[in-house]
Design a protein around this motif. Sequence first.
Motif, mmCIF file in Angstrom:
data_model
loop_
_atom_site.group_PDB
_atom_site.id
_atom_site.type_symbol
_atom_site.label_atom_id
_atom_site.label_comp_id
_atom_site.label_asym_id
_atom_site.label_seq_id
_atom_site.Cartn_x
_atom_site.Cartn_y
_atom_site.Cartn_z
ATOM 1 N N ALA A 78 0.839 -1.198 0.000
ATOM 2 C CA ALA A 78 0.000 0.000 0.000
ATOM 3 C C ALA A 78 0.878 1.254 0.000
ATOM 4 O O ALA A 78 1.966 1.272 0.571
ATOM 5 N N LYS A 79 0.382 2.291 -0.651
ATOM 6 C CA LYS A 79 1.053 3.588 -0.633
ATOM 7 C C LYS A 79 0.309 4.486 0.356
ATOM 8 O O LYS A 79 -0.871 4.782 0.166
ATOM 9 N N ILE A 80 1.000 4.890 1.405
ATOM 10 C CA ILE A 80 0.370 5.676 2.458
ATOM 11 C C ILE A 80 1.159 6.961 2.660
ATOM 12 O O ILE A 80 2.345 6.933 2.986
ATOM 13 N N GLU A 81 0.476 8.069 2.469
ATOM 14 C CA GLU A 81 1.094 9.379 2.633
ATOM 15 C C GLU A 81 0.580 9.987 3.936
ATOM 16 O O GLU A 81 -0.622 10.185 4.106
ATOM 17 N N GLN A 82 1.508 10.271 4.851
ATOM 18 C CA GLN A 82 1.155 10.774 6.168
ATOM 19 C C GLN A 82 1.191 12.302 6.181
ATOM 20 O O GLN A 82 2.214 12.910 5.886
ATOM 21 N N LYS A 83 0.058 12.906 6.542
ATOM 22 C CA LYS A 83 -0.033 14.343 6.746
ATOM 23 C C LYS A 83 -0.201 14.597 8.244
ATOM 24 O O LYS A 83 -0.224 13.662 9.047
#
Length: 418
Positions: free
Chosen positions: A59-64
């Motif tokens: 999975a590609k997970i971008e943390q903001k």
Amino acid sequence: MKIIKADKLVGELSPPPSKSVLHRYIIVSSLAKGISKIENISFSEDIIATIQAMKKLGAKIEQKDNYLLIDGRETFKNLNENIVIDCNESGSTLRFLFPLSIVKENKILFKGRGKLFKRPMTPYFENFEKYKIKYSHVDENEILLEGDLKAGIYEIDGNISSQFITGLLFSLPLLDGESKIIINGKLESSNYVDISLDCLSKFGIKIINNSYHEFIIEGNQSYRAGNYRTEADYSQAAFFLVANAIGSNIKINDLSENSLQGDKKIIDFISEIDNWSSKDTLILDGSETPDIIPILSLKAAVSGKKIEIINVERLRIKESDRLKATVEELSKLNFDLIEKKNSILINSREDFKVNKNEKVVSLSAHSDHRIAMMIAIASTCYDGEILLDNLDCVKKSYPNFWEVFLSLGGKIYEYLGK
């Protein structure tokens, strides 16, 4: 070790997002064929473990700062050999991902620490043996899993942990062919299964629930991406709800009245205790809500009423022996608690004598976040000072707990000795 002390806590707070809901949102978003946005995030150690694990599965997970963008279109594609998933001390990460990691043929090393692998995994092992899935204990903190999950019939005892059921509910819809999960005996913590079913439904997965005795799962389903906000966590709010019930004045924001979280039961428990006027013993059943039993025990102890909290033996297989730790630490604060095999007796002794308060009493968190937070709230009704070890263990679920405690008037300072 630090001294913690508080008179009454006063102020306003928003509890962190529900860890139970957030684990599930991260996992199902990582399985969806699209980009999902999950808002209201707290990066506790357990949540970080699940994020990193789903990344390992593709999975590609971008943390903001306060949201995640999760793209599941590459999950299970181009998997590397010998993947290592570090669950830290997160039972949810381990048990949710153990079957999910092998929906495609795979070889995974699961790592953990603390008491993680002392917690039961037998329900998976018994089912995996039937389907010729290999597993082996590399050492006390590592399990190697190899094979591929098969559609079919899975039998799970209902009195160990609902996490095994959730792990299969996430995984089986992705397989070829219909599957069935059969629950042996009464399902405890069914509210956690309700949260899982609600989450699955939001992401397009259909499960037939036959009164919690069996679950029928159609195969070849697809997860649908979506945007959701994580609701506030009742298991963390419980500490402050009890603080209010024993004399503090805290405004608690963002709690959903329609929440499926089982730990919302803390409101009913507080009311039952407050309204109990009989000299008989009040019986509270803790089987559905193990996470709030330590803080509930504090409320019960402060009430002075005879209370028994029953069906709580599962507390012994948490981050600590939570049943023993609760009794041990509150007893040091001159409360009357007795540890039984499957219950806690509170205010039951007619001849109970209170020891004179020491200026400083030394308590242990037992490396357990919920014990540490219980002790923090208990400090509001203890005249002396509490010397507490391992304050950092709260990072597992509530990273800024001590900052919140200080903002409400609590005190933390170095112990300089007698």
